[in-house]
Scaffold this motif. Sequence first.
Motif, PDB file in Angstrom:
ATOM      1  N   CYS A  39       0.811  -1.224   0.000  1.00  0.00           N
ATOM      2  CA  CYS A  39       0.000   0.000   0.000  1.00  0.00           C
ATOM      3  C   CYS A  39       0.843   1.273   0.000  1.00  0.00           C
ATOM      4  N   SER A  41       1.470   2.978   2.472  1.00  0.00           N
ATOM      5  CA  SER A  41       0.876   3.938   3.412  1.00  0.00           C
ATOM      6  C   SER A  41       0.821   3.397   4.837  1.00  0.00           C
ATOM      7  N   ASP A  43      -0.432   0.596   5.939  1.00  0.00           N
ATOM      8  CA  ASP A  43      -1.656  -0.117   6.312  1.00  0.00           C
ATOM      9  C   ASP A  43      -1.580  -1.637   6.226  1.00  0.00           C
ATOM     10  N   CYS A  67       7.891   1.207   4.285  1.00  0.00           N
ATOM     11  CA  CYS A  67       7.363   2.082   3.223  1.00  0.00           C
ATOM     12  C   CYS A  67       7.169   3.516   3.688  1.00  0.00           C
ATOM     13  N   ILE A  68       7.099   3.744   5.007  1.00  0.00           N
ATOM     14  CA  ILE A  68       6.887   5.120   5.481  1.00  0.00           C
ATOM     15  C   ILE A  68       8.021   5.542   6.420  1.00  0.00           C
ATOM     16  N   THR A 221       5.248   8.354  10.582  1.00  0.00           N
ATOM     17  CA  THR A 221       4.068   7.557  10.211  1.00  0.00           C
ATOM     18  C   THR A 221       2.924   8.417   9.684  1.00  0.00           C
ATOM     19  N   ASP A 222       3.070   9.707   9.824  1.00  0.00           N
ATOM     20  CA  ASP A 222       2.097  10.614   9.216  1.00  0.00           C
ATOM     21  C   ASP A 222       2.779  11.395   8.086  1.00  0.00           C
ATOM     22  N   LEU A 225       3.805   9.939   4.524  1.00  0.00           N
ATOM     23  CA  LEU A 225       2.730   9.696   3.556  1.00  0.00           C
ATOM     24  C   LEU A 225       2.596  10.858   2.574  1.00  0.00           C
ATOM     25  N   THR A 228       4.888   9.470  -0.043  1.00  0.00           N
ATOM     26  CA  THR A 228       4.498   8.229  -0.735  1.00  0.00           C
ATOM     27  C   THR A 228       3.092   8.295  -1.330  1.00  0.00           C
ATOM     28  N   GLN A 229       2.202   9.091  -0.732  1.00  0.00           N
ATOM     29  CA  GLN A 229       0.826   9.153  -1.235  1.00  0.00           C
ATOM     30  C   GLN A 229       0.556  10.419  -2.045  1.00  0.00           C
TER      31      GLN A 229
END
Length: 480
Positions: A39, A41, A43, A67-68, A221-222, A225, A228-229
């Motif tokens: 993901c 993100s 998750d 990933c984060i 963790t915030d 993103l 990555t997002q």
Amino acid sequence: MIKFLLNQTEYQLRDIDPNTTVLDYLREHLHFVGTKEGCASGDCGACTVVVGEPCDDKIYYKSINSCITPVGSLHGKQLITVEHLKQGKQLHPVQQAMVNCHGSQCGFCTPGFVMSMFAYRKNNVRPERQSVIEALGGNLCRCTGYKPIIEAAMQMYRSPLEDQFSLAESSVVEKLKAIRQQQATAELSAAGKTYFAPDNVAALADILLKYPQAKLVAGGTDLILDITQFLKEIEVLVSTSRVEELKLVEETESAIELGAAVTYIEARQALIAQYPDLHELIDRLGSRQIRNQGTIGGNVGNASPIGDMPPVLIALGASLVLRRGDESRQIPVEDYFIAYKKTALQDSEFIERIIVPKAKPEVQFRAYKISKRLEDDISASCGAFRLQLDDGLVKSIDIAFGGMAEIPKRATHCEQALIGQPWNDSTVRNAMIELEKDFTPLSDFRASADYRLKVSQNLLYRLYLELQSSAEQMRVTHYG
Ligand SMILES: Cc1cc2nc3c(=O)[nH]c(=O)nc-3n(C[C@H](O)[C@H](O)[C@H](O)COP(=O)(O)OP(=O)(O)OC[C@H]3O[C@@H](n4cnc5c(N)ncnc54)[C@H](O)[C@@H]3O)c2cc1C
Ligand code: FES
Ligand code: FES
């Protein structure tokens, strides 16, 4: 320069874009493709790796979402991936247990599960089913089903604990301690971007004065993103994760003081000792990987209207120590949030500490999280309540909610309807109606506005019922 151990080999990073995640570094730069991207993100857990950190003369192993995680955060740590578990042709006991229990079908999630299980195995002498479920709550599997995987986590204890990591533990501790002592501020500059990781608060304050546009990153963790997002590029990242003073959990006569870079896992014990009811909320906040990395400072710092700790801190009357350069000021947590994602922080200022008043025997505290999934899910509503009764009357009450407005917010009308009144069914039902004056929630994919209001009103009623009888009857806290 960033220095870390990849398993037991020292790596030095000089020319990697500091916005690179550990996952991309592993897959794109080192071609270690055992770690998967599901993901990007935080998750699904497919990207789970383990980082080892020295703790006295031992290594403490943490599962994290690669990933984060920015690559610079590896400084002074040991990175272990699924590639490092096998010894020659011999599978690691964790992997062998997955084979024995048929814990893998398509296999996409398997490296992530194996790494979460590996961290659990290294940190726990005995398996306990509920804590195994907690450790695996951040790993999703779409085809095998969880029963054989949980069974594998229990069965991995049939083999002895000693493995190649135990044999190398003391030499890894020495190497990591040496790396940590070499640079006061670890730095990575490339592609027009810079990552700073100072090890003391004065250096952190200086860097932020010099780079007022910098983005602070704690667990990431915030913030990560955004990369990555939302495909943002962050020019200057300043990490709090090495800052010694910001990692402290201290107890004074009247308060628990948490450095802003203290993670949920590190803060958990001190907070629960004061407020046992926080146990459920903290254990349901994100996943094990998120709680290993995420900080309470970051939860307040991101000023999200749906963060879980801000309503808790507001209801508890907590305050923040904010610092800019050499100057500090203290403000109540509720004054920190001004408007949607707008805070009282000035340029170059940062949260240094969070001061949480200690519990008092005459005061009751409850915190309730409403989300669709028990583990690893963001709240639709999160309510926190601090109540003192005196001779059947409400002497004081503090109520705050997340998920109900553009900022985490106190329910003042509701509080006023209760203060000085008898603590009974009719007062509480009246206060539930008053909550409509405090909040006009939004509808989104998590919940409708009507649901949010109704469920939040009912949380006040739950408080009332719980204080009449045993809490166990009111909540689902695990699936067993
Ligand atoms: C899968 C997943 C599940 C999640 N579940 C939950 C959940 O259940 N409940 C919940 O509340 N949150 C949840 N989150 C959000 C996030 O994990 C938390 O908000 C966490 O506490 C953020 O902490 P961090 O250290 O990772 O912050 P970071 O990402 O490092 O930073 C977040 C923000 O705070 C700022 N910041 C960090 N430190 C400071 C400081 N010292 N001073 C000022 N500003 C600072 C940063 O600049 C950034 O804007 C989840 C996130 C993910 C990816
Ligand atoms: S890829 Fe899904 S959590 Fe990282
Ligand atoms: S084995 Fe296919 S997703 Fe888990």
